[in-house]
Design an enzyme around this catalytic site. Sequence first.
Site, PDB file in Angstrom:
ATOM      1  N   ARG A 124       0.837  -1.213   0.000  1.00 57.74           N
ATOM      2  CA  ARG A 124       0.000   0.000   0.000  1.00 57.74           C
ATOM      3  C   ARG A 124       0.866   1.256   0.000  1.00 57.74           C
ATOM      4  NH1 ARG A 124      -2.357  -3.800  -0.865  1.00 57.74           N
ATOM      5  NH2 ARG A 124      -4.376  -4.534  -0.088  1.00 57.74           N
ATOM      6  N   SER A 134     -11.226  -0.466   2.951  1.00 55.50           N
ATOM      7  CA  SER A 134     -10.408  -0.770   4.132  1.00 55.50           C
ATOM      8  C   SER A 134      -9.860   0.515   4.728  1.00 55.50           C
ATOM      9  CB  SER A 134      -9.248  -1.698   3.749  1.00 55.50           C
ATOM     10  OG  SER A 134      -9.734  -2.929   3.263  1.00 55.50           O
ATOM     11  N   GLU A 178      -5.262   3.467   6.057  1.00 56.00           N
ATOM     12  CA  GLU A 178      -5.024   3.291   4.630  1.00 56.00           C
ATOM     13  C   GLU A 178      -5.643   4.440   3.851  1.00 56.00           C
ATOM     14  OE1 GLU A 178      -6.337   0.061   1.240  1.00 56.00           O
ATOM     15  OE2 GLU A 178      -5.535  -0.683   3.128  1.00 56.00           O
TER      16      GLU A 178
END
Length: 329
Positions: free
Chosen positions: A154, A222, A317
Amino acid sequence: MPVLRNHHTFHLNAQCQQLEAFHDASSALSLCDRFSHHYLLGEGSNTVFIEDYDGAVLLNQIKGVEVHDTDYAIQLRVGAGENWHRLVTTALEQGWHGMENLALIPGSVGAAPIQNIGAYGLEVGTFIESVEMVDRTTGNTLILNNEECRFGYRDSIFKQELLGNVIITHVNFVLPKNYQLNTSYGELSALTHPTPHAIYEKVIDVRSNKLPDPATLGNAGSFFKNPVVSAQQFQELQDGYPDIPHFHVGDDVKIPAAWLIDQCGYKGKQVGEVRCHPTQPLVLTNLGGASGNDVVALAREIMTTVTEKFGVSLEPEVRLVGKEGLVAL
């Protein structure tokens, strides 16, 4: 003032000073010069405007898909403003395989390398040959190859040194014709006759059942990253929690954030009009009238509790945007 509710999938009622779209690099640079205080936005699936933004929001709507068929691969040059899931679907329909595991991830193509989006054992960086962009300050065109993008979990150079300095215009993908299907992760491993279409359909089925649709229940997917800990720290955790799920990442171990949050009792918990989703605690949702304060309060509470219980730090995130720009929790 323009309302941003329909420009980010969490659907908070934030506003901005100006809302403008650009369709090519030159218009993007022109808008950046015109509005010194601005925030670049794709489809807003990974951004939450927690309060009114005191600047201009610039929408990246650079479109187009160019295809080059070689003996060994399909090469795609895709505009940053294209929809990600639509690209995956088109590739499957055309017989260009590999990206099926990444189906139904919301957002734009230009956002994909920034976040290095991933799901079901794959990350988009696997297929990216290079990323095209313009430098906001000089106006020069830049192209970074895969290695130069420094893709991580990520993460990428676009969230580090280049954050706020460039505008992504196109992403170049390579889909090898001899690509081997990846069914190593989760529910995909149960497929008895895996095909690209079977993987695509299974991913959509699982995501649709586990994750709320942003069109009907505001969310940004998420909310937290899955934390990665050292082997030693994981062993200490496993001593106390023998059934803790985990995945090995080199010498380190990745732990599902959803499990940690669930163990802390947050599944279904609500603060104001923000709720930790009852079937997927990794997702925070807007029940209709949520405020930015609600989002921050629940997110911080979850992070604090997980740290106190497990000694593991959760990292958001999503990108939270306040009055002046990005906000850290």
